[in-house]
Design a protein around this motif. Structure first.
Motif, PDB file in Angstrom:
ATOM      1  N   GLY A 165       0.793  -1.231   0.000  1.00  0.00           N
ATOM      2  CA  GLY A 165       0.000   0.000   0.000  1.00  0.00           C
ATOM      3  C   GLY A 165       0.815   1.265   0.000  1.00  0.00           C
ATOM      4  N   ASP A 166       2.051   1.188   0.536  1.00  0.00           N
ATOM      5  CA  ASP A 166       2.893   2.390   0.602  1.00  0.00           C
ATOM      6  C   ASP A 166       3.102   3.014  -0.767  1.00  0.00           C
ATOM      7  N   THR A 167       3.473   2.186  -1.744  1.00  0.00           N
ATOM      8  CA  THR A 167       3.715   2.708  -3.091  1.00  0.00           C
ATOM      9  C   THR A 167       2.419   3.206  -3.714  1.00  0.00           C
ATOM     10  N   ARG A 168       1.335   2.524  -3.408  1.00  0.00           N
ATOM     11  CA  ARG A 168       0.047   2.929  -3.984  1.00  0.00           C
ATOM     12  C   ARG A 168      -0.379   4.314  -3.515  1.00  0.00           C
ATOM     13  N   LYS A 169      -0.431   4.496  -2.194  1.00  0.00           N
ATOM     14  CA  LYS A 169      -1.048   5.727  -1.675  1.00  0.00           C
ATOM     15  C   LYS A 169      -0.110   6.927  -1.687  1.00  0.00           C
ATOM     16  N   ASP A 170       1.179   6.691  -1.536  1.00  0.00           N
ATOM     17  CA  ASP A 170       2.110   7.807  -1.383  1.00  0.00           C
ATOM     18  C   ASP A 170       2.996   8.062  -2.593  1.00  0.00           C
ATOM     19  N   VAL A 171       2.892   7.217  -3.600  1.00  0.00           N
ATOM     20  CA  VAL A 171       3.686   7.431  -4.815  1.00  0.00           C
ATOM     21  C   VAL A 171       2.762   7.590  -6.021  1.00  0.00           C
ATOM     22  N   VAL A 172       2.040   6.532  -6.357  1.00  0.00           N
ATOM     23  CA  VAL A 172       1.237   6.540  -7.581  1.00  0.00           C
ATOM     24  C   VAL A 172      -0.029   7.370  -7.423  1.00  0.00           C
ATOM     25  N   GLY A 173      -0.809   7.071  -6.377  1.00  0.00           N
ATOM     26  CA  GLY A 173      -2.102   7.742  -6.215  1.00  0.00           C
ATOM     27  C   GLY A 173      -1.995   9.249  -6.199  1.00  0.00           C
ATOM     28  N   VAL A 174      -1.011   9.764  -5.445  1.00  0.00           N
ATOM     29  CA  VAL A 174      -0.893  11.222  -5.305  1.00  0.00           C
ATOM     30  C   VAL A 174      -0.267  11.875  -6.532  1.00  0.00           C
ATOM     31  N   ALA A 175       0.460  11.095  -7.348  1.00  0.00           N
ATOM     32  CA  ALA A 175       1.093  11.675  -8.541  1.00  0.00           C
ATOM     33  C   ALA A 175       0.144  11.706  -9.734  1.00  0.00           C
ATOM     34  N   LEU A 176      -0.841  10.799  -9.750  1.00  0.00           N
ATOM     35  CA  LEU A 176      -1.748  10.740 -10.900  1.00  0.00           C
ATOM     36  C   LEU A 176      -2.554  12.022 -11.061  1.00  0.00           C
ATOM     37  N   ASP A 177      -2.993  12.598  -9.933  1.00  0.00           N
ATOM     38  CA  ASP A 177      -3.798  13.820 -10.060  1.00  0.00           C
ATOM     39  C   ASP A 177      -2.966  14.970 -10.619  1.00  0.00           C
ATOM     40  N   ILE A 178      -1.675  15.051 -10.212  1.00  0.00           N
ATOM     41  CA  ILE A 178      -0.795  16.077 -10.774  1.00  0.00           C
ATOM     42  C   ILE A 178      -0.575  15.835 -12.263  1.00  0.00           C
ATOM     43  N   PHE A 179      -0.443  14.579 -12.648  1.00  0.00           N
ATOM     44  CA  PHE A 179      -0.188  14.216 -14.039  1.00  0.00           C
ATOM     45  C   PHE A 179      -1.285  14.750 -14.962  1.00  0.00           C
ATOM     46  N   ILE A 180      -2.548  14.515 -14.577  1.00  0.00           N
ATOM     47  CA  ILE A 180      -3.650  14.957 -15.452  1.00  0.00           C
ATOM     48  C   ILE A 180      -3.816  16.469 -15.421  1.00  0.00           C
ATOM     49  N   LYS A 181      -3.572  17.083 -14.273  1.00  0.00           N
ATOM     50  CA  LYS A 181      -3.689  18.538 -14.199  1.00  0.00           C
ATOM     51  C   LYS A 181      -2.561  19.214 -14.982  1.00  0.00           C
ATOM     52  N   SER A 182      -1.361  18.653 -14.898  1.00  0.00           N
ATOM     53  CA  SER A 182      -0.238  19.238 -15.635  1.00  0.00           C
ATOM     54  C   SER A 182      -0.473  19.172 -17.139  1.00  0.00           C
ATOM     55  N   MET A 183      -0.941  18.016 -17.617  1.00  0.00           N
ATOM     56  CA  MET A 183      -1.235  17.894 -19.046  1.00  0.00           C
ATOM     57  C   MET A 183      -2.315  18.884 -19.462  1.00  0.00           C
ATOM     58  N   SER A 184      -3.355  19.025 -18.639  1.00  0.00           N
ATOM     59  CA  SER A 184      -4.449  19.948 -18.966  1.00  0.00           C
ATOM     60  C   SER A 184      -3.978  21.393 -18.975  1.00  0.00           C
ATOM     61  N   THR A 185      -3.100  21.735 -18.045  1.00  0.00           N
ATOM     62  CA  THR A 185      -2.592  23.108 -17.981  1.00  0.00           C
ATOM     63  C   THR A 185      -1.699  23.423 -19.181  1.00  0.00           C
ATOM     64  N   VAL A 186      -0.827  22.478 -19.547  1.00  0.00           N
ATOM     65  CA  VAL A 186       0.015  22.661 -20.742  1.00  0.00           C
ATOM     66  C   VAL A 186      -0.867  22.830 -21.980  1.00  0.00           C
ATOM     67  N   ALA A 187      -1.906  21.990 -22.080  1.00  0.00           N
ATOM     68  CA  ALA A 187      -2.809  22.059 -23.236  1.00  0.00           C
ATOM     69  C   ALA A 187      -3.492  23.416 -23.316  1.00  0.00           C
ATOM     70  N   ASN A 188      -3.936  23.943 -22.162  1.00  0.00           N
ATOM     71  CA  ASN A 188      -4.571  25.264 -22.144  1.00  0.00           C
ATOM     72  C   ASN A 188      -3.592  26.350 -22.571  1.00  0.00           C
ATOM     73  N   THR A 189      -2.366  26.224 -22.120  1.00  0.00           N
ATOM     74  CA  THR A 189      -1.361  27.239 -22.435  1.00  0.00           C
ATOM     75  C   THR A 189      -1.087  27.327 -23.932  1.00  0.00           C
ATOM     76  N   LEU A 190      -1.105  26.172 -24.615  1.00  0.00           N
ATOM     77  CA  LEU A 190      -0.720  26.134 -26.032  1.00  0.00           C
ATOM     78  C   LEU A 190      -1.895  25.890 -26.974  1.00  0.00           C
ATOM     79  N   ALA A 191      -3.129  25.957 -26.461  1.00  0.00           N
ATOM     80  CA  ALA A 191      -4.308  25.630 -27.285  1.00  0.00           C
ATOM     81  C   ALA A 191      -4.382  26.464 -28.559  1.00  0.00           C
ATOM     82  N   SER A 192      -4.130  27.769 -28.432  1.00  0.00           N
ATOM     83  CA  SER A 192      -4.238  28.640 -29.607  1.00  0.00           C
ATOM     84  C   SER A 192      -3.188  28.289 -30.658  1.00  0.00           C
ATOM     85  N   LEU A 193      -2.017  27.805 -30.203  1.00  0.00           N
ATOM     86  CA  LEU A 193      -0.971  27.417 -31.151  1.00  0.00           C
ATOM     87  C   LEU A 193      -1.296  26.078 -31.815  1.00  0.00           C
TER      88      LEU A 193
END
Length: 713
Positions: free
Chosen positions: A677-705
C-alpha cells in the motif's frame, strides 16, 4: 442597461489585504512552534539530522527544477507571449516558497510535538503543537497561491480583446489567458517534480525500513538501530508536506485560472450574451470566493487553537474544517449577490444571481462527502479496515485480495458525487459553473491542508519518541496522534484526488473554449476517431506512468534495504553500541529520487505538446479526457486501498485483534499489505492527479498554437 463598469482593482487590493493577514498568521504560528523546547539531547540530535536531510534534498531538487524552469520560461517568452515566462517563473516561485516554509515548519514541529507529549502527557496540548505546525503549511498554500495570482491581475489585468506574441515568434495569442495559464503551469511544474521525487524518496526509505525491521530482523518499528529509519522520517516531510503543499496549491490556482479563462472565452466567443459588466464580475467572483475561503480557514483554525481539546482530537479537527467551510458558504453567498445581484445575467445562469453560489456549494459539499467516504474505507473505526485486519490471520494473499476489493469498492461513491456535482453545476451555471464548483471544493484548502499536514508531523513525532527511547506513556499519546494523522492523511489524499477531478474537468472545458473560433459552439466530439484515438492513448499513458513510478520506487527500496542490511551486520550496530551511518542512507534516498524524477515529470509536459503540434487540438482533447477518466478511479483505488492496508496493520499493532499483536503471523501479513500500500497511496495515487492537471494546464497554455500549427490535418 447603462451600468457603470465595476473597478476590479478595488477587489484585488481587498483580497490582497486578506492574504497579508494570512501571511502574518503563518509567521506567528511558525515562530510560536519554533520557540517551544525540543526535548532531550538525543531528540535534538535526531531532529537536526531530519531537518538537515530534508533541507539538503529540497536544495538539490530545486536546482534541477530551476534549470528546467528557466528553459521553459525562455521558450514561452521567446515563442509564445513576451511576459508569459515571467508569470511562469512566478508560479514556480510561489509553489517553491510554500514547500520550503511548510517543510521547515514540519521539521520544527515534529520534535516539539514529541516533547510536548513527554512534558505534558496530554493529548489535547500535544495536538495543538502538531496542528500549529500543520497550519503554517495549510494557510501558506492558499495565501501564496493567491498572492502570485493577484500580482498577475494587479500588474497586467485581464483584457479579453488584447493580442500578444513572443519576442521572436509572431504567432498571436491572448496575453491575459497566457499569463494566467503560465502562472498555473509554473505551480504545476514544481508540484509534479515534488510528488514524483518526494514519493520515491519517502517510500523507498519507508519500505526498506519496514523490510529490515519487521520482516528480516524482528525489530520494533522506527528503531534507531535501523539506518533507513531517519531517511524514512525525512521522507514524510519531503512528500507528505512539501509534495502535498505544492499539489493542492496547484489545484487551487488551476481552478481560479480555469474560472477566469472560461469567463474570457464566453465573453469573446459570443455564443452566449455576456455583457461587459457581467464579464468583469465573472472575473472578480472566483478571486472573492477564494478570499472568503481564506477568511473561513483563519477563523476555523483559530477556533481549534483556543478551544480546549480532549482525548478525541479527530472531532476537534473535523470541527475546524466544518467552521472553515461554513464561513466560506456564508461569505460566498454574500459575494454572489454582490457580484451578480444587479447586472444582466447570461442565459446559462438559470437560477439568477445565486447560480454561481449553488455551484460553489456543490463543490464544497462534494469535498466534505469525499473526505467522509475516504475515512469510512480507510479508518480502523469502520468495518472495511477491521475486516481487512481480520483477513490478515489467513495470510498475505487474503490481505492483498481483500485490500484490492476495498480499494475498488471505494471508487464508486466519490466518482458518483463528482459526476452529479459537475452535471448540476453545468445545468445551473453552464461551463462557468463547472469551474466555480471546482473552486468551491478548494476554497477552504488552507484548512484541509493544515489538518492533512498534522498527519506526517504526528507520524514523525511518534517515530522520534520510539527512536529516542521515550517512556511508554509518551508513545501511547504519539500513537494515538499517529492513528488520527493516518486518517487525516487518507482523507487529505481523497480530497486531493477529488479536487484534481474537478480541476481537470474545468481545465478541459477551458481548453475547448480556448481553441474554439469566435461565434462557434465549443465542442469536443468524442465520437470522432481522432478524439477516441487520443482517449485510448491517454488512458494507456496513465497505466504506463503508474508502472514507471512503482518500478522506480521498488528498485530504490531494494537498494536501500540491501545497504541497510550491510550496516546492521557491522559489529555493535544491532547491540546499540555503534550508530549506523544515517547520512549514507539519506544520501542514497535523495540520489535515487533525484535521478528518477525527471523522465516521469517531463512526460506530463511533452505529451500534450507532441500530440498537439502533430495531431491537433481534438487529439489532445481526447488524451485529456481518456487520461482523466482512467486516472481518477485509479488514484482513488490506490489511495484508499493503501490507507486501508496501513490502518489494518496499526489496528493489529494496537492489540485490537485479540491474540494477534505485534510480531504475530497476522501482523507480518498486515505489514506485507502495508508495504504494498505504501507505493500505492504515497507514490502513484498522489502523482496521478498532478499528471492529469499538468497535461491539462500545458494544453490550455498552447491551445491557440495547436489550432494554427498542426503537421497532420
Amino acid at each position: 442597461m447603462g451600468v457603470e463598469l465595476m473597478d476590479s482593482s478595488v477587489f484585488w487590493y481587498a483580497v490582497l489585504a486578506v492574504v497579508v493577514v494570512a501571511l502574518v498568521f503563518v509567521l506567528f504560528n511558525f515562530n510560536k512552534v519554533k520557540k517551544l523546547k525540543e526535548g532531550t539531547d538525543e531528540m535534538i540530535e535526531m531532529a537536526g539530522i531530519i531537518r538537515s536531510g530534508a533541507g539538503t534534498f529540497l536544495k538539490a531538487e530545486f536546482k534541477v527544477i530551476a534549470i528546467i524552469g528557466v528553459i521553459i520560461a525562455l521558450v514561452f517568452s521567446l515563442f509564445v507571449e513576451a511576459t508569459s515566462g515571467i508569470t511562469f517563473l512566478l508560479g514556480g516561485l510561489m509553489s517553491s516558497l510554500v514547500c520550503i516554509i511548510g517543510m521547515k515548519s514540519a521539521t520544527y514541529a515534529n520534535v516539539r510535538t514529541a516533547n510536548k507529549a513527554r512534558e505534558s502527557l496530554s493529548i489535547g496540548e500535544t495536538v495543538k503543537v502538531a496542528l500549529s505546525g500543520g497550519s503554517v503549511s495549510g494557510i501558506a498554500v492558499q495565501a501564496f497561491g493567491m498572492l502570485g495570482l493577484l500580482l498577475v491581475l494587479i500588474i497586467w489585468g485581464v483584457d479579453p480583446h488584447a493580442t500578444g506574441h513572443g519576442l521572436v515568434a509572431n504567432l498571436e495569442c491572448n496575453p491575459s489567458i497566457m499569463r494566467i495559464t503560465t502562472y498555473s503551469l509554473g505551480c504545476s511544474i514544481v508540484a509534479m517534480f515534488n510528488r514524483v521525487a518526494g514519493g520515491n524518496y519517502t517510500k523507498a526509505a519507508d519500505i526498506s525500513s519496514d523490510i529490515l525491521a519487521k520482516i528480516r530482523h524482528d525489530m520494533p518499528e522506527d528503531d534507531s538501530r535501523v539506518p533507513n529509519v531517519i531517511a524514512d522520517f525525512i521522507g514524510d516531510n519531503v512528500n507528505d508536506i512539501a509534495g502535498n503543499c505544492s499539489d493542492l496549491l496547484e489545484s487551487f490556482v488551476a481552478t481560479i485560472a480555469a474560472s477566469i479563462m472560461i469567463a474570457v472565452t464566453l465573453f469573446i466567443n459570443g455564443i452566449v450574451n455576456v455583457s461587459d459588466e457581467t464579464f468583469v464580475r465573472m472575473i472578480i467572483f472566483p478571486v472573492i470566493l477564494a478570499g472568503a475561503g481564506l477568511i473561513g480557514c483563519l477563523i476555523g483554525l483559530s477556533y481549534a487553537f483556543v478551544r480546549k481539546m480532549g482525548d478525541d482530537p479527530s472531532r476537534e479537527l473535523n470541527l475546524a474544517t466544518w467552521i472553515s467551510a461554513g464561513i466560506t458558504v456564508v461569505l460566498g453567498l454574500a459575494a454572489s449577490y454582490m457580484m451578480f445581484g444587479n447586472v444582466p445575467l447570461y442565459e446559462d445562469m438559470v437560477c439568477g444571481w445565486i447560480s454561481p453560489w449553488i455551484s460553489s456549494i456543490l463543490g464544497i459539499v462534494s469535498g466534505i462527502a469525499i473526505g467522509s467516504i475516504t475515512e469510512y474505507y480507510t479508518s480502523d473505526k469502520y468495518k472495511p479496515t477491521k475486516k481487512l485486519a481480520e483477513m490478515a490471520i489467513e495470510g498475505e494473499a487474503f490481505v492483498i485480495t481483500k485490500g484490492d476489493a476495498i480499494g475498488s469498492r471505494s471508487t464508486l461513491l466519490p466518482i458518483l458525487i463528482i459526476g452529479i456535482a459537475l452535471f448540476i453545476s453545468g445545468k445551473i451555471s453552464g461551463t462557468y459553473g463547472i469551474a466555480i464548483s471546482a473552486l468551491g471544493m478548494l476554497s477552504f484548502v488552507g484548512a484541509t491542508v493544515s489538518i492533512d499536514a498534522f498527519g506526517p508531523i504526528a507520524d514523525n513525532a511518534g517515530g522520534l519518541a520510539e527512536s529516542c527511547h521515550l517512556e511508554h506513556k509518551v508513545r501511547i499519546i504519539t500513537d494515538k496522534l499517529d492513528s488520527v494523522g493516518n486518517t487525516t492523511a487518507a482523507i487529505g489524499k481523497g480530497f486531493a484526488i477529488g479536487s484534481a477531478a474537478f480541476a481537470a474537468v474545468s481545465l478541459i472545458v477551458a481548453y475547448v473554449g480556448n481553441y474554439t473560433a469566435k461565434g462557434e459552439e465549443p465542442v469536443l466530439n468524442i465520437a470522432s476517431f481522432i478524439v477516441v484515438a487520443g482517449g485510448l492513448i491517454g488512458g494507456a499513458l496513465i497505466e504506463y506512468f503508474s508502472a514507471m513510478l512503482t518500478d522506480n520506487t521498488i528498485e530504490s527500496a531494494k537498494l536501500m534495504a540491501d545497504e541497510g542490511d550491510k550496516m546492521l551486520s557491522t559489529p555493535g550496530v544491532l547491540e546499540g553500541k555503534v550508530k549506523p551511518d544515517y547520512n549514507k542512507l539519506i544520501g542514497m534516498a535523495a540520489n535515487q529520487a533525484l535521478k528518477k524524477m525527471v523522465v516521469p515529470s517531463v512526460l506530463a509536459l511533452c505529451i500534450p505538446v507532441i500530440g498537439g503540434f502533430i495531431f491537433g487540438v481534438q487529439f489532445v482533447g481526447g488524451i485529456l479526457i481518456g487520461a482523466t477518466i482512467v486516472a481518477i478511479p485509479r488514484a482513488l483505488f490506490m489511495g484508499n486501498s493503501g490507507g486501508a492496508f496501513d490502518n489494518a496493520k496499526k489496528y493489529i499493532e494496537s492489540e485490537a485483534l485479540e491474540g494477534h499483536g505485534k510480531g504475530s503471523a497476522a501482523h507480518k501479513a498486515a505489514v506485507t499489505g502495508d508495504t504494498v500500500g505504501d507505493t500505492r497511496k504515497d507514490v502513484v495515487g498522489v502523482a496521478l492527479d498532478i499528471f492529469i492537471k499538468s497535461m491539462s494546464t500545458v494544453a490550455n497554455t498552447l491551445a491557440s498554437l495547436f489550432s494554427t500549427i498542426t503537421l497532420i490535418h
